[in-house]
Scaffold this active site. Sequence first.
Site, PDB file in Angstrom:
ATOM      1  N   TRP A   1       0.834  -1.212   0.000  1.00 37.20           N
ATOM      2  CA  TRP A   1       0.000   0.000   0.000  1.00 37.20           C
ATOM      3  C   TRP A   1       0.861   1.251   0.000  1.00 37.20           C
ATOM      4  CZ3 TRP A   1      -4.334  -0.778  -2.013  1.00 37.20           C
ATOM      5  CH2 TRP A   1      -5.035  -1.956  -1.781  1.00 37.20           C
TER       6      TRP A   1
ATOM      7  N   ASP B   1      -2.097   6.756   5.872  1.00 40.29           N
ATOM      8  CA  ASP B   1      -3.114   5.875   5.308  1.00 40.29           C
ATOM      9  C   ASP B   1      -3.508   4.909   6.418  1.00 40.29           C
ATOM     10  OD1 ASP B   1      -4.637   3.952   4.090  1.00 40.29           O
ATOM     11  OD2 ASP B   1      -3.168   3.433   2.537  1.00 40.29           O
TER      12      ASP B   1
ATOM     13  N   LYS C   1     -12.995  -1.596   5.709  1.00 37.06           N
ATOM     14  CA  LYS C   1     -12.386  -2.502   6.682  1.00 37.06           C
ATOM     15  C   LYS C   1     -12.981  -2.283   8.079  1.00 37.06           C
ATOM     16  CE  LYS C   1      -9.013  -2.841   3.346  1.00 37.06           C
ATOM     17  NZ  LYS C   1      -8.182  -2.007   2.501  1.00 37.06           N
TER      18      LYS C   1
HETATM   19  C1  LIG Z   1      -7.558  -1.566   1.399  1.00 34.65           C
HETATM   20  C2  LIG Z   1      -6.484  -0.563   1.497  1.00 34.65           C
HETATM   21  C3  LIG Z   1      -6.333   0.467   0.553  1.00 34.65           C
HETATM   22  C4  LIG Z   1      -7.182   0.550  -0.690  1.00 34.65           C
HETATM   23  O1  LIG Z   1      -8.399   1.060  -0.436  1.00 34.65           O
HETATM   24  P1  LIG Z   1      -9.448   1.343  -1.637  1.00 34.65           P
HETATM   25  O2  LIG Z   1     -10.598   1.933  -0.889  1.00 34.65           O
HETATM   26  O3  LIG Z   1      -9.741   0.031  -2.273  1.00 34.65           O
HETATM   27  O4  LIG Z   1      -8.817   2.283  -2.567  1.00 34.65           O
HETATM   28  C5  LIG Z   1      -5.338   1.387   0.745  1.00 34.65           C
HETATM   29  N1  LIG Z   1      -4.514   1.323   1.804  1.00 34.65           N
HETATM   30  C6  LIG Z   1      -4.617   0.342   2.730  1.00 34.65           C
HETATM   31  C7  LIG Z   1      -3.679   0.317   3.890  1.00 34.65           C
HETATM   32  C8  LIG Z   1      -5.605  -0.630   2.607  1.00 34.65           C
HETATM   33  O5  LIG Z   1      -5.710  -1.606   3.515  1.00 34.65           O
END
Ligand SMILES: *Cc1c(COP(=O)(O)O)cnc(C)c1O
Length: 357
Positions: free
Chosen positions: A101, A169, A193
């Site tokens: 990521w 993030d 999540k």
């Molecule tokens: C799932 C995830 C993403 C991607 O998220 P999207 O909403 O599909 O763009 C980005 N960063 C992390 C750490 C994730 O777990």
Amino acid sequence: MDRVFNFSAGPAGLPLEVLKKAQTELVNYGGTGMSVMEMSHRSAAFEGIITTAEALVRELMGVPENYSVMFLQGGASTQFAMVPLNLFKNKKADYIHTGAWADKAIKDAQIFGEVRIVGSSKDKNFSYIPKVSAFNPDSDYVHITSNETITGTRYATLPQTGNLPLVADMSSNILSEQLDVSKFGLIYAGAQKNLGPSGVALVIMRKDLIGNCLPGTPTMLQYKIHDENKSLYNTPPCYSIYILKLVLEWVKAEGGVKAIEEKNIKKAGLLYDFLDNSKLFQGTAAKEDRSLMNIPFILPNDDLNKKFIDTAKKQGFVELKGHRSVGGMRASIYNAMPIEGVKGLVELMKKFEQENS
Ligand SMILES: *Cc1c(COP(=O)(O)O)cnc(C)c1O
């Protein structure tokens, strides 16, 4: 009711109470005679939903007054570009490379300026969090991925970035533990999540950082536009925001983030204790950096991995296959995973170990 224990990394399981509440309100929300899916985003009813959602984010996370809370589209992945587009002035930023990521965030920032990789755990397949204490003073910000969903690592302590805004993030660990928002310049997270269904991303941003986008930034990619319009510049993902509100109400009813954190520590502890003492199963992340949310583990060979995943599935423990870059299994145990699910999984692993060693 044949609900399974869903260990998916995302979209992930939602609290059953939330789904049931949504079910009761599905065709007639709050006496409006219509579903949230059918109502104007400018209606009083939806206004109530989005205002409550924002208020709950502020209350549960202790968001200071000088921060904006936004509900945006395009997932966390759109933030990979929005962050540099809106925070670049010198067009330089420090990134810590902790996994897949972080890698995607880096690639998008490189489109718009210079990315300095100030730390990386690539040498050990991203199984740990590199300790970084020196940052470039002329960088516009420092970017971290607070929890790497695939390799199951998390920052147990945040890097000290001094005057440089810290951008995180937090897609896979937002609302999982207590946090001092004032330590951050910007936090973003895809909802699917820990916050709700896919389709909405939460952004929490220090207000003084808003308003300096690069020339040519499209309207929809400017934080300023969304901040000024309270996330209603265009039609937002109304139903996703509604479910997110229900999830936040659930978190509050559970006792807030403090209670959720205690539960998460207990849940992860059950699995890690077993892994630390097992002769057959092995965790893959460095002990001091391991995630409370995503727990990857392996068996000695691929036949056993497959056998375990199949055995678990037959008993209602699903989505345990690990990401191909790590192999083996991964148990994602987000806020909504009940402790019974983790206890059951550990029992299953114990039994599997007895039968296969
Ligand atoms: C799932 C995830 C993403 C991607 O998220 P999207 O909403 O599909 O763009 C980005 N960063 C992390 C750490 C994730 O777990």
